[in-house]
Every structure is written in C-alpha cells, then in structure tokens.
Design an enzyme around this catalytic site. Structure first.
Site, PDB file in Angstrom:
ATOM      1  N   LYS A  96      35.922  25.097  39.270  1.00 45.94           N
ATOM      2  CA  LYS A  96      36.564  26.324  38.783  1.00 45.94           C
ATOM      3  C   LYS A  96      38.060  26.052  38.758  1.00 45.94           C
ATOM      4  CE  LYS A  96      37.943  30.902  40.130  1.00 45.94           C
ATOM      5  NZ  LYS A  96      37.835  32.060  40.989  1.00 45.94           N
ATOM      6  N   GLY A 184      38.508  40.935  40.889  1.00 44.91           N
ATOM      7  CA  GLY A 184      38.867  42.341  40.708  1.00 44.91           C
ATOM      8  C   GLY A 184      37.710  43.314  40.776  1.00 44.91           C
ATOM      9  N   ASN A 205      34.187  38.204  45.459  1.00 45.27           N
ATOM     10  CA  ASN A 205      34.394  37.829  46.856  1.00 45.27           C
ATOM     11  C   ASN A 205      34.792  39.044  47.695  1.00 45.27           C
ATOM     12  OD1 ASN A 205      36.228  35.099  48.457  1.00 45.27           O
ATOM     13  ND2 ASN A 205      35.177  36.799  49.369  1.00 45.27           N
ATOM     14  N   THR A 206      35.984  39.576  47.408  1.00 45.14           N
ATOM     15  CA  THR A 206      36.546  40.598  48.294  1.00 45.14           C
ATOM     16  C   THR A 206      35.664  41.847  48.398  1.00 45.14           C
ATOM     17  OG1 THR A 206      38.686  39.809  47.523  1.00 45.14           O
ATOM     18  CG2 THR A 206      38.707  41.776  48.860  1.00 45.14           C
TER      19      THR A 206
END
Ligand SMILES: CC(=O)[C@@H](O)[C@H](O)COP(=O)(O)O
EC number: 2.8.1.10
Length: 255
Positions: A96, A184, A205-206
């Site tokens: 990536k 996002g 992820n977050t």
C-alpha cells in the site's frame, strides 16, 4: 470475491493494525471481522528487532495476507525504499503506497504517489496506492498499472465518513481495477454506503480500534460491508419525488 492482482479474497474488509487498546482485544477484533488482509506500517514492524513484541505473531499466519504500507514516507524515494525493505523481509509483494503530503490533514501527496506507483509497478510489486478522492488522479494511477485504487473517504483517523460520494462514484465508474475505500470511515453506515456506491472493498482502522467495544464494532463492520455489497448487487430502487402507495388500488380483485 475480491481480486487484487493474482490474489483472491472472500472478505471485502481490510483492517489496519494500529491504535488498539491491547493485543488481546485486537486479536479478537481481527478474528471476528473475518478480514483476510491486514495492513501495517513497515516502520512499526520491528523487522530487525525480533526481541520486540509484534502483534502479527499472535495470529494464525496461513489465515491472513499482510499488506505492508509505506506510512511515514513523504517522498516517492522513501516509499520505494520502504516497499523494497518489506519485500526483502519476505512479507508480501503487495504494497500500500502511502506518501503523505500534509502533516495536518494527512492527505496524500499526489505527485509523489504517482512517482512511487510508477516505480513500484515497474519493479514488479502489486501496488495499491492510497489517494485522495480526485477522479483524474485515480485514472492516472490506473494508467500506470496499479492493481487497486484506494481513495480516502475523508482524512485518516477522522471518522468523518464519505465526504464526497459523487467523486467516489466517478472513480468507481471509471475503474478497471478494484476500488477500496480507505481512511475516514467512522461507522458501519459509512462502510455500507461505500459498498452500495459500488466499491470493491473498504480498508479501515480507527473506527474499530477506537470504538468503545472494538470487537463488536469489527463484527458490525463485517456485516455492514456484506450488506452494502448485497445491496449494490441487488440494485436499489429509483428515488421518486412523490409518494407511491404501497398497496395500490389499481388491479385489486373486487367482488
Ligand atoms: C491503517 C492504515 O493504513 C490507515 O492509514 C488507513 O488509511 C486507515 O484509516 P482510518 O484509521 O481512518 O480507518
């Protein structure tokens, strides 16, 4: 099935590996998500420090494909160097490409991302560039031969969801390689929307790592991505300006 270069996956959810409260929660979240691709920053891998703890050691290696990312790179040269380091360590030939151009927004540098993608494609990597939702840039990355395009929904870690669904749908419409919405995503609804727009996958992820219950959220994301994909394949009804009765009187059998 999600196909990236020579690789095929059942799951359309790609998970990041940072910011979890602890390794046990992370392991449970990864397992329940049924994600098959896990991305991680090469600079955080302790590749040359085997004595340091490494989350990936807790997982069953045969179940996962590791997607190293070039987080931390600010130039194409740095990204290429990180990618080569990952490949030399025997991790994976997928990379990536993440070249950040702005410390505050963490938005990618378009020029350096193009350069790194071009170089890594030439070097034989399976290249997945993280990009903004710029439609022309996405086309140019595809022309360079990247194997998937990863437009951001909104800034990394912001949880703002999809800021520009129109741009995203243009990118999806023109793409001949998989489009994986990356960064996002804040909620399962955001992930479902990305899939309903026709994305081939979602990298996040977050939203999971920072949820009150990351394990439950990982499952919610899995289900949302599956539901969004099914909805896309089923084809949504057309929106109408006015109401249409659910039980029309026309065609009723009368006595
Ligand atoms: C883990 C990773 O690769 C991130 O850079 C990615 O873009 C995810 O972003 P969110 O944390 O906003 O989901």
């Amino acid at each position: 099935m999600l196909k990236i270069g020579p690789y095929s996956f059942q799951s359309r959810l790609l998970l990041g590996t940072g910011k979890y409260p602890n390794y046990e929660i992370q392991k449970n979240a990864v397992e329940i998500s049924e994600a098959e691709i896990l991305t991680f920053a090469v600079r955080r891998m302790n590749i040359f420090e085997p004595s340091q703890p490494n989350f990936l050691e807790l997982l069953e290696p045969s179940k996962y494909t590791l997607l190293p990312n070039t987080a931390g790179a600010k130039t194409a040269e740095e990204a290429v160097r990180i990618a080569k380091l990952a490949k030399a360590s025997g991790l994976c030939d997928m990379i990536k490409v993440e070249v950040i151009g702005c410390d505050k927004t963490l938005l990618p540098d378009p020029v350096e991302t193009l350069k790194a993608t071009e170089e890594l494609v030439k070097e034989g990597f399976i290249v997945l560039p993280y990009t903004s939702d710029d439609v022309v840039l996405a086309r140019k990355l595809q022309e360079l031969g990247c194997h998937a395009i990863m437009p951001g929904a909104s800034p990394i870690g912001s949880g703002q969801g999809i800021i520009n669904p129109v741009n995203l749908s243009f990118i999806i419409e023109q793409a001949e390689v998989p489009v994986i919405v990356d960064a996002g995503i804040g909620s399962p609804a955001d992930a479902a929307l990305a899939m309903e727009l026709g994305a081939d996958g979602v990298l996040l992820n977050t939203a999971v790592a920072a949820a009150k219950d990351p394990v439950k959220m990982a499952k919610a994301m899995k289900l949302a991505i599956e539901a969004g994909r099914l909805g896309f394949e089923a084809g949504r009804m057309k929106k109408k300006r006015y109401a249409t009765a659910s039980s029309p009187k026309e065609g009723m059998i009368t006595g």
